[in-house]
Structure formats: C-alpha cells, structure tokens
Design a protein around this motif. Sequence first.
Motif, PDB file in Angstrom:
ATOM      1  N   VAL A  55     -33.501  -3.016  -3.731  1.00 57.10           N
ATOM      2  CA  VAL A  55     -33.377  -3.758  -2.475  1.00 57.10           C
ATOM      3  C   VAL A  55     -34.168  -3.020  -1.413  1.00 57.10           C
ATOM      4  CG1 VAL A  55     -31.117  -4.735  -3.013  1.00 57.10           C
ATOM      5  CG2 VAL A  55     -31.252  -2.537  -1.830  1.00 57.10           C
ATOM      6  N   THR A  69     -31.052  -5.939   4.588  1.00 58.62           N
ATOM      7  CA  THR A  69     -30.102  -6.276   3.529  1.00 58.62           C
ATOM      8  C   THR A  69     -28.714  -6.512   4.106  1.00 58.62           C
ATOM      9  OG1 THR A  69     -29.614  -3.932   3.145  1.00 58.62           O
ATOM     10  CG2 THR A  69     -31.383  -4.917   1.852  1.00 58.62           C
ATOM     11  N   ALA A 101     -25.337  -3.083  -0.012  1.00 61.44           N
ATOM     12  CA  ALA A 101     -26.292  -3.724  -0.921  1.00 61.44           C
ATOM     13  C   ALA A 101     -26.803  -2.775  -1.991  1.00 61.44           C
ATOM     14  CB  ALA A 101     -27.454  -4.287  -0.115  1.00 61.44           C
ATOM     15  N   THR A 111     -28.261  -4.116  -8.110  1.00 64.85           N
ATOM     16  CA  THR A 111     -29.481  -4.700  -7.548  1.00 64.85           C
ATOM     17  C   THR A 111     -30.402  -5.305  -8.606  1.00 64.85           C
ATOM     18  OG1 THR A 111     -30.512  -2.507  -7.633  1.00 64.85           O
ATOM     19  CG2 THR A 111     -29.449  -3.133  -5.577  1.00 64.85           C
ATOM     20  N   ASN A 137     -30.713 -10.579  -1.007  1.00 65.24           N
ATOM     21  CA  ASN A 137     -31.281  -9.232  -0.882  1.00 65.24           C
ATOM     22  C   ASN A 137     -32.515  -9.067  -1.769  1.00 65.24           C
ATOM     23  OD1 ASN A 137     -29.387  -8.352   0.983  1.00 65.24           O
ATOM     24  ND2 ASN A 137     -27.998  -7.547  -0.565  1.00 65.24           N
ATOM     25  N   ASN A 167     -35.426 -10.830  -0.115  1.00 69.17           N
ATOM     26  CA  ASN A 167     -35.904 -10.013   0.996  1.00 69.17           C
ATOM     27  C   ASN A 167     -36.724  -8.832   0.479  1.00 69.17           C
ATOM     28  OD1 ASN A 167     -35.785  -8.907   3.865  1.00 69.17           O
ATOM     29  ND2 ASN A 167     -34.736  -7.273   2.760  1.00 69.17           N
ATOM     30  N   ASN A 168     -36.293  -8.268  -0.633  1.00 68.36           N
ATOM     31  CA  ASN A 168     -37.000  -7.131  -1.220  1.00 68.36           C
ATOM     32  C   ASN A 168     -38.384  -7.541  -1.711  1.00 68.36           C
ATOM     33  OD1 ASN A 168     -37.038  -4.342  -2.339  1.00 68.36           O
ATOM     34  ND2 ASN A 168     -37.146  -5.433  -4.283  1.00 68.36           N
TER      35      ASN A 168
END
Length: 407
Positions: free
Chosen positions: A186, A191, A283, A288, A327, A330-331
Amino acid sequence: MRMSTSDYFSLNVSTMMDQQSLLGQMYQRIASGISLSTPSDDPLGAAQAVQLSMQGAALAQYSNNQNTVLSSLQTEDTTLSSVSNVLQNINTLLVRAGDGSLNDGNRSAIATELQGLRNQLMTLANATDPQGNFLFAGFKTTAQPFAIDASGAVAYSGDTGSRDVQVSDTRQIASSDNGVRVFNGVAAVGTTSIPAGNPANTGSGTIGGVSTNNAADPSNAHGYLITFSGTAPAITYSVTDQTTGVTGTPQPYTASAGITLGGQSVTITGDPAAGDSFTVTPATQAGTDVFANIDDVVKALQSPTGSPAAVANLTNALSTGMGKLKNTMNNVVTVQASVGGREQEIMALQAVTQTSTLQNKSTLADLTTTNLTAAISQYSLAQFSLQAAQQGFMKIQGMSLFDYMGN
C-alpha cells in the motif's frame, strides 16, 4: 665559415627530402581527411582526442541505457493502466454484490466473474518488457513472479529488488517496480484503515468504512478491537487499543452512531449480539495482497446467506474487501505516478545526452578532421617552396670557377 662541396650537397638534399616528407604527410591528410593519425602529429591534440573518444563512448552507452529504461517504463506504464482498469471492474462487482436483492446464485455468478478478473490481473502481473524480462519480478527477471500454488492461492516468487540502470554520470533510475510494491503493498499516504467483522459473530451487526477526522493523530496507526456485551436493549461496546492494550469504559450502543478510534471514527449498524467483535486495522497491517483479498471476497460470496448473521458476515466481508481494494487502487496510481516521473526524467536526460553527443563529435572532428581549405593552401605553398629550392639547387650546382677561367 667554409662549407665543403659535399656538405653543401648533403644539406640541400636533406632539406629537400624533409620538404618532400612534409608534402607527403600533407597530401595524406588531404586524401584521408584525417589531420591527427598518430600522436606525434599533435601530442596535446591526441590526448584530448582520446578523452573525447572515451566521453563519446560513455555518452553512447548512456543513450542506449536511456532508451532501454524508457522502453521498459513505457511498457510498465501501459500495464499499470490495464491493472487499474481491472481493479475498477472488481470494485464495480463488489458494489453490485452488496445489493440486498441478490440471491446466493447471483452472488456465486459474481464470484465467478471475480475469479476471471483475478486471472486477468495475474496475467498483467506477469507482463514482460521489450527485452523479455518480467516487469514485476525484481532482480529475478527470467522467472515468472506470480503463480498459483498448491492451495490455489496466488504466490509471489520474485524478490524486492529494484533494477537500477546508470543513465548518466551521476544518475541511476529504476527501470521497473517489483511485484511486492505493486500488488502486495500500500502507498505511504492516502490509505485508510480496514474494518472487519469477526466471522464467528452471531448478531446482525455490520461495520461501515473508516472515516479519518484527524489525519495527524498518531494513534491512527494503532489497531482497535470493538467488543459488545449485555443484552438488548442495553447492549454496550468497549474499545480496546490493541497497540497500548488500554480498554475504554463500556458505552451504550446506538446503531449508526459514530465510534471514535483516535483520530478516526467508524459506524456499526444492525443488532450485534453479546460477544460479537469488530476490528479496525491500519492499512499496512490489514493484509495488502490484492490476490488474497479477491480470494477472500470470492469465498464470502460463495457462502450461503440463510440467516441474519450470515448476511451480516457477507456485508462485513464486502466492506473489508472494498477497503483493501481502495488502498490497492491508490497504491497502483501512486506507483504509476512514479513511473511517469521517471519517464519524464529519462526524456529530459535524452535531450541533454543528445546535445552533449553532438558537441563531443564536433569537438573531436575539429581536432582530427583535416581543414581542406587550409591544408590545400599549405600544400601548394610547400610544393612551390620545394620546386623553388630544387631549381635554385640545380643552378648553383652548375656553377664552376672553370666556367669563368676560359674567359
């Protein structure tokens, strides 16, 4: 000072031979176009030419490296765009799966679609660059990084290395990103913590998404456990900070009312039973791995929902899955932004390298290439001087005192 006839002849012959040798060298420069063929022609210029040649070779290698890195980054950029599209499709399916009007068969069909998207995602995770190297394998560029293991889960066999390439005297740039960073990680910012319900819950309580009220609160990095006790209608809850081990005073439960967790808050709806529990985890600690997240959601969608508790467990699983997916998305965007930045830097370096290469070639040419106009003029002058010397020598050697004695 007297000079003997033999000395005079030797001196003139030597001088004319030197001039002929010089003419030969000048003619060679004109014919070949090269003014610096041996170091003796110009020792200082020869040293400068060697340095310029070495610099030119380095610039050529940097240019090749820049082209290779840019090609790899452009491939990764395109691949990450496709990854984002697949993740968006997964998110759309998770939203649809939360529709209360769906039955178990509908949700099972959605689970099948999710498995297909997972396979697409794994194909993208095993993409290669134009040189045939796996993009997301770290240093293990020749081995497929993602594969399905014996349990049916997607496992990563690459490493966490970064393939940095020298693209200038002082700069190295990563030509790709490893799979852990893209699919099992992440981003450092942007996050949200992940809510989750305990699958063993017997009530119908469901937890919603986490809201951040104070992003600067350091306790946002803590994990929290929310436990319920009592009997309806006097149900209470307690919040335990799992990092500090401190449990707060029990509070009366009101459905949909915000529960404060440091600088965050979360809402729980429905009717939790005594002994039910929920967690909110940072997060980075919540799992993840995007493939594992998809597998967990698929498993939840394939489970029957014959009781209020089962429906609540499904809702909680979807909430957890959507939080993790958010998340991940977004990563991927963060990694892609980094790739774009490196692409821009490479293109700027290419312009600088091209300018330096042209300047290097021009300077080297000035040192080693014959100036034909000047060389031909000098050659003509030297040739005229040699001819004059030869004619003068012929006249002088024909002079004799005996030519005048008869007169």
